[in-house]
Design a protein around this motif. Structure first.
Motif, PDB file in Angstrom:
ATOM      1  N   UNK A 131       0.832  -1.203   0.000  1.00 54.73           N
ATOM      2  CA  UNK A 131       0.000   0.000   0.000  1.00 54.73           C
ATOM      3  C   UNK A 131       0.865   1.250   0.000  1.00 54.73           C
ATOM      4  N   UNK A 132       0.270   2.334  -0.484  1.00 52.45           N
ATOM      5  CA  UNK A 132       0.899   3.653  -0.478  1.00 52.45           C
ATOM      6  C   UNK A 132      -0.108   4.628   0.118  1.00 52.45           C
ATOM      7  N   UNK A 133       0.275   5.344   1.148  1.00 52.90           N
ATOM      8  CA  UNK A 133      -0.592   6.344   1.760  1.00 52.90           C
ATOM      9  C   UNK A 133       0.111   7.692   1.672  1.00 52.90           C
ATOM     10  N   UNK A 134      -0.593   8.676   1.117  1.00 56.26           N
ATOM     11  CA  UNK A 134       0.010   9.980   0.850  1.00 56.26           C
ATOM     12  C   UNK A 134      -0.898  11.090   1.359  1.00 56.26           C
ATOM     13  N   UNK A 135      -0.305  12.130   1.898  1.00 51.72           N
ATOM     14  CA  UNK A 135      -1.055  13.311   2.326  1.00 51.72           C
ATOM     15  C   UNK A 135      -0.202  14.547   2.096  1.00 51.72           C
ATOM     16  N   UNK A 136      -0.795  15.591   1.485  1.00 53.99           N
ATOM     17  CA  UNK A 136      -0.116  16.873   1.326  1.00 53.99           C
ATOM     18  C   UNK A 136       1.060  16.871   0.389  1.00 53.99           C
ATOM     19  N   UNK A 137       1.131  15.891  -0.503  1.00 54.70           N
ATOM     20  CA  UNK A 137       2.291  15.751  -1.382  1.00 54.70           C
ATOM     21  C   UNK A 137       1.857  15.794  -2.840  1.00 54.70           C
ATOM     22  N   UNK A 196      -5.386  13.012   2.955  1.00 56.93           N
ATOM     23  CA  UNK A 196      -4.794  11.668   2.908  1.00 56.93           C
ATOM     24  C   UNK A 196      -5.581  10.707   2.021  1.00 56.93           C
ATOM     25  N   UNK A 197      -4.854  10.011   1.165  1.00 56.11           N
ATOM     26  CA  UNK A 197      -5.436   8.993   0.303  1.00 56.11           C
ATOM     27  C   UNK A 197      -4.524   7.774   0.299  1.00 56.11           C
ATOM     28  N   UNK A 198      -5.109   6.601   0.092  1.00 53.76           N
ATOM     29  CA  UNK A 198      -4.325   5.362   0.074  1.00 53.76           C
ATOM     30  C   UNK A 198      -4.595   4.578  -1.200  1.00 53.76           C
ATOM     31  N   UNK A 201       2.081  16.768   5.698  1.00 55.36           N
ATOM     32  CA  UNK A 201       2.721  16.272   4.481  1.00 55.36           C
ATOM     33  C   UNK A 201       3.506  15.016   4.868  1.00 55.36           C
ATOM     34  N   UNK A 202       3.036  13.879   4.409  1.00 57.88           N
ATOM     35  CA  UNK A 202       3.673  12.626   4.807  1.00 57.88           C
ATOM     36  C   UNK A 202       3.385  11.521   3.793  1.00 57.88           C
ATOM     37  N   UNK A 203       4.283  10.547   3.771  1.00 57.34           N
ATOM     38  CA  UNK A 203       4.173   9.393   2.884  1.00 57.34           C
ATOM     39  C   UNK A 203       4.417   8.144   3.723  1.00 57.34           C
ATOM     40  N   UNK A 204       3.602   7.137   3.509  1.00 60.31           N
ATOM     41  CA  UNK A 204       3.834   5.849   4.162  1.00 60.31           C
ATOM     42  C   UNK A 204       3.711   4.748   3.123  1.00 60.31           C
ATOM     43  N   UNK A 244       8.303   5.332   6.212  1.00 59.90           N
ATOM     44  CA  UNK A 244       7.616   6.612   6.314  1.00 59.90           C
ATOM     45  C   UNK A 244       8.586   7.759   6.057  1.00 59.90           C
ATOM     46  N   UNK A 245       8.042   8.824   5.498  1.00 58.30           N
ATOM     47  CA  UNK A 245       8.796  10.067   5.359  1.00 58.30           C
ATOM     48  C   UNK A 245       7.811  11.203   5.587  1.00 58.30           C
TER      49      UNK A 245
END
Length: 236
Positions: free
Chosen positions: A67-73, A79-81, A139-142, A157-158
């Motif tokens: 999975x990829x979860x992204x917010x503010x990027x 946030x969307x996955x 702003x984060x990525x998982x 995570x970043x």
């Protein structure tokens, strides 16, 4: 001549995987260093051979994206996955223009490597637009990955603070499937594989890959087929 550390790491990794006997290991390492060292080992003489850096980890098992979860990027605000089935094979992510495909691809590459190859040839305006303009905080990525046969996933995570102005300032964190925490993927022994194989291929990258012709071949397909085992392209 100084040894190629990346190649040497691969040699150590293969020797460890195959559980090679010590005397054979000495022969392989001596052959890697040079003819004089190989002759000395064959003659039973003492010789200085490369040693593996104890801080490095074994060559990683095959990994599959879960999975990829992204917010503010980039093009993703709230946030969307994106969830995938973690298994071997070729995965295509398709969608209309502007739906976020490239944002997900760039997010994975940035989380795993700390940089994006797609940005290398772009102007400063494109590079500086890494944070979403309308919803840039948090702003984060998982990224969740699963090693072959593992019961638990690996979480990479970043994240960025509101005062961060560059994508390179992101703070990384890795939670391995054994419960240990690391600052980045290099500490897991992933540096060489990530350097050799891009985590994602954009549509334009994939097009160039399919249409290019390797040296010594009249068809582009051998190169493409060699990549499909280790690359996950996006399309669109």
């Amino acid at each position: 001549m100084a040894p190629d550390q990346s190649l040497l790491d691969q040699v150590f990794g293969r020797l460890a995987e195959d559980n090679v006997a010590d005397d054979v290991v000495d022969l392989v390492l001596a052959a890697y260093v040079g003819d004089d060292q190989l002759a000395a080992v064959l003659a039973g003489e003492p010789v200085d051979l490369p040693e593996r850096d104890p801080s490095t980890r074994p060559r990683p098992q095959p990994l599959y994206l879960e999975s990829i979860t992204v917010a503010g990027f980039r093009g993703v605000g709230p946030q969307q996955s994106l969830r995938l089935r973690p298994h071997a094979g070729l995965t295509l992510v398709v969608g209309r223009n502007g739906s976020g495909k490239s944002s997900y691809a760039e997010a994975v590459e940035l989380a795993l490597t700390g940089e994006s190859a797609r940005w290398a040839d772009r102007n400063s305006v494109f590079k500086e637009g890494w944070r979403n303009l309308h919803c840039g905080s948090p702003c984060e990525i998982e990224v969740m990955l699963r090693a072959e046969g593992a019961a638990k996933p690996i979480r990479v995570r970043r994240s960025w603070r509101d005062d961060h102005t560059g994508a390179h300032q992101g703070v990384g964190q890795v939670l391995a499937d054994d419960g240990n925490r690391y600052a980045n993927t290099a500490e897991l022994g992933w540096q060489q594989p990530l350097d050799a194989y891009r985590p994602f291929l954009t549509a334009s990258d994939l097009a160039r890959l399919v249409t290019s012709t390797p040296v010594g071949s009249s068809t582009p397909w051998p190169r493409f087929l060699a990549w499909t085992r280790s690359s996950t392209p996006t399309s669109g």
